[in-house]
Each structure stands twice: as structure tokens, then as C-alpha cells.
Scaffold this motif. Structure first.
Motif, PDB file in Angstrom:
ATOM      1  N   TRP A   1       0.953  -1.193  -0.098  1.00  0.00           N
ATOM      2  CA  TRP A   1      -0.062  -0.131  -0.069  1.00  0.00           C
ATOM      3  C   TRP A   1       0.863   1.141  -0.009  1.00  0.00           C
ATOM      4  N   THR A   2       0.235   2.404  -0.280  1.00  0.00           N
ATOM      5  CA  THR A   2       1.112   3.606  -0.377  1.00  0.00           C
ATOM      6  C   THR A   2       1.164   4.464   1.016  1.00  0.00           C
ATOM      7  N   ILE A   3       2.397   4.446   1.424  1.00  0.00           N
ATOM      8  CA  ILE A   3       2.627   5.018   2.517  1.00  0.00           C
ATOM      9  C   ILE A   3       3.431   6.449   2.533  1.00  0.00           C
ATOM     10  N   ARG A   4       2.882   7.383   3.227  1.00  0.00           N
ATOM     11  CA  ARG A   4       3.478   8.756   3.062  1.00  0.00           C
ATOM     12  C   ARG A   4       3.254   9.213   4.502  1.00  0.00           C
ATOM     13  N   PRO A   5       4.212  10.221   4.832  1.00  0.00           N
ATOM     14  CA  PRO A   5       5.305  10.695   4.311  1.00  0.00           C
ATOM     15  C   PRO A   5       6.662   9.441   4.335  1.00  0.00           C
ATOM     16  N   GLU A   6       7.773   9.589   3.992  1.00  0.00           N
ATOM     17  CA  GLU A   6       8.892   8.512   3.998  1.00  0.00           C
ATOM     18  C   GLU A   6       9.155   8.234   5.178  1.00  0.00           C
ATOM     19  N   MET A   7       8.911   8.977   6.433  1.00  0.00           N
ATOM     20  CA  MET A   7       9.593   8.475   7.680  1.00  0.00           C
ATOM     21  C   MET A   7       8.880   7.255   8.202  1.00  0.00           C
TER      22      MET A   7
ATOM     23  N   PRO B   1       5.000  13.953  15.288  1.00  0.00           N
ATOM     24  CA  PRO B   1       5.818  14.805  14.869  1.00  0.00           C
ATOM     25  C   PRO B   1       5.831  14.658  13.310  1.00  0.00           C
ATOM     26  N   TRP B   2       5.386  13.857  12.512  1.00  0.00           N
ATOM     27  CA  TRP B   2       5.285  14.061  11.085  1.00  0.00           C
ATOM     28  C   TRP B   2       3.722  13.263  10.949  1.00  0.00           C
ATOM     29  N   THR B   3       3.139  13.581   9.519  1.00  0.00           N
ATOM     30  CA  THR B   3       1.902  13.418   9.228  1.00  0.00           C
ATOM     31  C   THR B   3       1.765  11.757   9.125  1.00  0.00           C
ATOM     32  N   VAL B   4       0.643  11.204   9.903  1.00  0.00           N
ATOM     33  CA  VAL B   4       0.323   9.840  10.061  1.00  0.00           C
ATOM     34  C   VAL B   4      -1.310   9.678   9.694  1.00  0.00           C
ATOM     35  N   SER B   5      -1.580   8.568   9.183  1.00  0.00           N
ATOM     36  CA  SER B   5      -3.223   8.283   8.919  1.00  0.00           C
ATOM     37  C   SER B   5      -3.559   7.365  10.034  1.00  0.00           C
ATOM     38  N   PRO B   6      -4.707   7.213  10.183  1.00  0.00           N
ATOM     39  CA  PRO B   6      -5.405   6.020  10.959  1.00  0.00           C
ATOM     40  C   PRO B   6      -4.633   4.792  10.808  1.00  0.00           C
TER      41      PRO B   6
ATOM     42  N   ARG C   1      17.660  11.448   6.957  1.00  0.00           N
ATOM     43  CA  ARG C   1      17.277  11.360   5.508  1.00  0.00           C
ATOM     44  C   ARG C   1      16.139  12.049   5.047  1.00  0.00           C
ATOM     45  N   ALA C   2      15.023  12.008   6.023  1.00  0.00           N
ATOM     46  CA  ALA C   2      13.744  12.398   6.067  1.00  0.00           C
ATOM     47  C   ALA C   2      13.478  13.494   7.072  1.00  0.00           C
ATOM     48  N   TRP C   3      14.191  14.433   7.294  1.00  0.00           N
ATOM     49  CA  TRP C   3      14.094  15.385   8.302  1.00  0.00           C
ATOM     50  C   TRP C   3      12.838  16.502   7.725  1.00  0.00           C
ATOM     51  N   ALA C   4      13.015  16.422   6.598  1.00  0.00           N
ATOM     52  CA  ALA C   4      12.018  17.566   5.869  1.00  0.00           C
ATOM     53  C   ALA C   4      10.093  16.859   6.416  1.00  0.00           C
ATOM     54  N   ASN C   5      10.297  15.641   6.794  1.00  0.00           N
ATOM     55  CA  ASN C   5       8.954  15.295   7.070  1.00  0.00           C
ATOM     56  C   ASN C   5       8.608  15.676   8.379  1.00  0.00           C
ATOM     57  N   PHE C   6       9.412  16.161   9.278  1.00  0.00           N
ATOM     58  CA  PHE C   6       9.146  16.527  10.627  1.00  0.00           C
ATOM     59  C   PHE C   6       8.658  17.908  10.948  1.00  0.00           C
ATOM     60  N   ASP C   7       8.079  18.219  11.970  1.00  0.00           N
ATOM     61  CA  ASP C   7       7.703  19.528  12.099  1.00  0.00           C
ATOM     62  C   ASP C   7       8.646  20.210  13.326  1.00  0.00           C
ATOM     63  N   PRO C   8       9.537  21.028  13.338  1.00  0.00           N
ATOM     64  CA  PRO C   8      10.449  21.315  13.945  1.00  0.00           C
ATOM     65  C   PRO C   8       9.772  22.069  15.287  1.00  0.00           C
ATOM     66  N   SER C   9       8.717  22.760  14.900  1.00  0.00           N
ATOM     67  CA  SER C   9       8.034  23.764  16.185  1.00  0.00           C
ATOM     68  C   SER C   9       7.098  22.663  17.021  1.00  0.00           C
TER      69      SER C   9
ATOM     70  N   VAL D   1      10.866  12.760  20.635  1.00  0.00           N
ATOM     71  CA  VAL D   1      11.100  11.569  20.032  1.00  0.00           C
ATOM     72  C   VAL D   1      12.304  11.233  19.389  1.00  0.00           C
ATOM     73  N   VAL D   2      12.902  12.194  18.764  1.00  0.00           N
ATOM     74  CA  VAL D   2      14.273  12.061  18.319  1.00  0.00           C
ATOM     75  C   VAL D   2      15.147  12.083  19.442  1.00  0.00           C
ATOM     76  N   GLY D   3      15.068  12.857  20.266  1.00  0.00           N
ATOM     77  CA  GLY D   3      16.232  13.054  21.561  1.00  0.00           C
ATOM     78  C   GLY D   3      15.942  11.466  22.397  1.00  0.00           C
ATOM     79  N   GLY D   4      14.873  11.221  22.584  1.00  0.00           N
ATOM     80  CA  GLY D   4      14.483   9.881  23.361  1.00  0.00           C
ATOM     81  C   GLY D   4      15.000   8.742  22.548  1.00  0.00           C
ATOM     82  N   MET D   5      14.942   8.647  21.308  1.00  0.00           N
ATOM     83  CA  MET D   5      15.502   7.512  20.579  1.00  0.00           C
ATOM     84  C   MET D   5      17.164   7.314  20.648  1.00  0.00           C
ATOM     85  N   THR D   6      17.693   9.024  20.561  1.00  0.00           N
ATOM     86  CA  THR D   6      19.245   8.945  20.510  1.00  0.00           C
ATOM     87  C   THR D   6      19.508   8.659  21.912  1.00  0.00           C
TER      88      THR D   6
END
Length: 250
Positions: A24-30, A160-165, A214-222, A229-234
Motif C-alpha cells: 500500500w502507499t505510505i506517506r510521508p517517507e519517515m 511529529p510527522w503526518t500519519v493516517s489512522p 534522511r527524512a528530516w523534511a517530514n518533521f515539524d520542528p515547532s 521522539v528524536v532525543g529519546g531515541m538518541t
């Protein structure tokens, strides 16, 4: 392993080509990047399953995988209309998540009966503080993941990035896998029972964090959750790397 390797190559290697190469189609790339990283870690884990002789070295991970496969099967039924029914990968997906919710628990039950886990033996043991912390994180994350699976709108509103149900429930399934395996660590103090799990997590989190770049453009920095999420994973990756180095040198 071949199924997981194929999913890794498509989802992690070509996250912007899911319409052409995936079920199936998955958007965005993250989102496909996280899925691909998980499948990549799964390739390594099942390779180790095929090479070790002692069940206790891999047993704890099977409970997490069983939880994950059941959630994937449920999500597949709930979002049947989202799939590309004409693509051969759809058939592979349905085959995989029709079979594994039965196969994985059966493998766990059979091996637990024929190879009972003995908690004694030589070798280093995990520090009690690590086990308690891991168990606490595991329980918290498992409960949260199941809640998000049942109410995906909660994730859609803040993630932080767009997700569907659909993709929210898929991600919740991955979080539940992670939560269950971390929670089960508390049951066996031996490092040998956790070593392969930690190796798999190091690989998986490294792939995810490379994917974040790679997919930083998917994130909302605000969005504060982006940094959480990113800090926790790091921080988690650093912590398990330090744990691995400490335990391997004991």
C-alpha cells in the motif's frame, strides 16, 4: 528472513516508492523508514535464532513479535480498503500476517515446553537497576502503544510527522513490540538472555536515526514531540550501546 529482507530493501531503501513496490502507499517517507528499520533488525534477529542452540537467548523477543503480528493482522482487516489488492506484495503481506500470529506463539509455546528456561547459570547478570528501568519503560510503552492502537486519532493530532489512522496503528504495533520485549527483560537476569535483543535494538535504532536525517523534511520542528521522539531515541541508543560495552567486558 527473505520476507523481512525484502521489506527492508523496499521500505528503507525506497521509502518514496511504496506505491510501486509495496502493498500500500505510505506517506510521508519517515513511516516506511521506521518500518524498514524494524524489518532490518528482524532479519538479524531471526538469523541469530537460526544459529543459537539455547532457547533462553531469544525467547523474550518472541512475545513482543507475537504481540506485533496480532496487531498487524488486526490493522490489515480494519484497513483492508487501503491496500493495493492487485500488487503481489499485498498477497505476501496477507500471507505473512495470516500465518505469523499463529506460528510465532506456537514456536514460543513449543520451545518453552521442550526447553524450559532455567534462570541459573554462569555468566554476567544485568544490574538490577537496568532490569527495573527496562521493565518500567516496557510496561509504560506497551500500555501507551495499545492505547494509541485503539485510539489512533491521539497520535494523528500530535505526532511529529503526518500519519493516517492506518499508519498510526502500524506504528503503534512497532511500539508495542518494543515495549513488550523491554518489559520481559525483567524476567531473566542473565546477560545471555538479553544480548541478542540488545544487538538487534542497536541495529534498529541506528537505522531509524539515519532515517531521521534522511527524512528530516517530514518533521515539524515547532512540535515539541519532534525533539522528544528524536532525543529519546538518541538517548536510548547511547544507553544500550554503553550497556552492551559494559556487559561484554565483564
Amino acid at each position: 528472513m527473505p520476507f523481512l529482507a525484502a521489506a527492508f530493501l523496499v521500505l528503507y531503501g525506497l521509502p518514496d516508492q511504496t506505491t510501486r513496490y509495496f502493498a500500500w502507499t505510505i506517506r510521508p517517507e519517515m513511516t516506511p523508514i521506521i518500518m524498514g528499520a524494524g524489518y532490518g533488525a528482524g532479519v538479524y534477529f531471526f538469523y541469530r535464532v537460526s544459529t543459537v542452540e539455547e532457547w533462553h537467548r531469544v525467547s523474550s523477543v518472541f512475545l513482543g513479535i507475537a504481540t506485533f503480528t496480532w496487531l498487524m493482522a488486526i490493522a490489515t482487516v480494519l484497513h483492508w480498503e487501503n491496500f493495493n489488492h492487485r500488487h503481489f506484495t499485498f498477497d505476501l503481506w496477507v500471507f505473512l500476517y495470516a500465518l505469523t500470529p499463529i506460528l510465532i506463539p506456537a514456536v514460543w509455546a513449543l520451545n518453552r515446553r521442550t526447553n524450559p528456561v532455567e534462570l541459573t547459570g554462569n555468566g554476567p547478570h544485568l544490574p538490577r537497576a537496568v532490569r527495573v528501568l527496562s521493565g518500567g519503560i516496557g510496561v509504560l510503552l506497551t500500555v501507551s502503544a495499545l492505547g494509541l492502537f485503539l485510539a489512533p486519532q491521539l497520535m494523528i493530532d500530535v505526532w511529529p510527522w503526518t500519519v493516517s489512522p492506518f499508519t498510526a496503528q502500524i506504528l503503534a504495533g512497532w511500539f508495542a513490540l518494543f515495549g513488550v520485549v523491554n518489559g520481559v527483560v525483567v524476567l531473566d537476569p542473565r546477560w545471555s538472555a538479553t544480548r541478542i535483543l540488545v544487538q538487534s535494538q542497536i541495529l534498529g535504532f541506528t537505522l531509524v536515526l539515519i532515517g531521521v536525517v534522511r527524512a528530516w523534511a517530514n518533521f515539524d520542528p515547532s512540535n515539541v514531540l519532534t525533539w522528544g521522539v528524536v532525543g529519546g531515541m538518541t538517548l536510548y541508543l547511547i544507553a544500550i550501546l554503553l550497556l552492551y560495552l559494559r556487559m561484554e567486558t565483564r
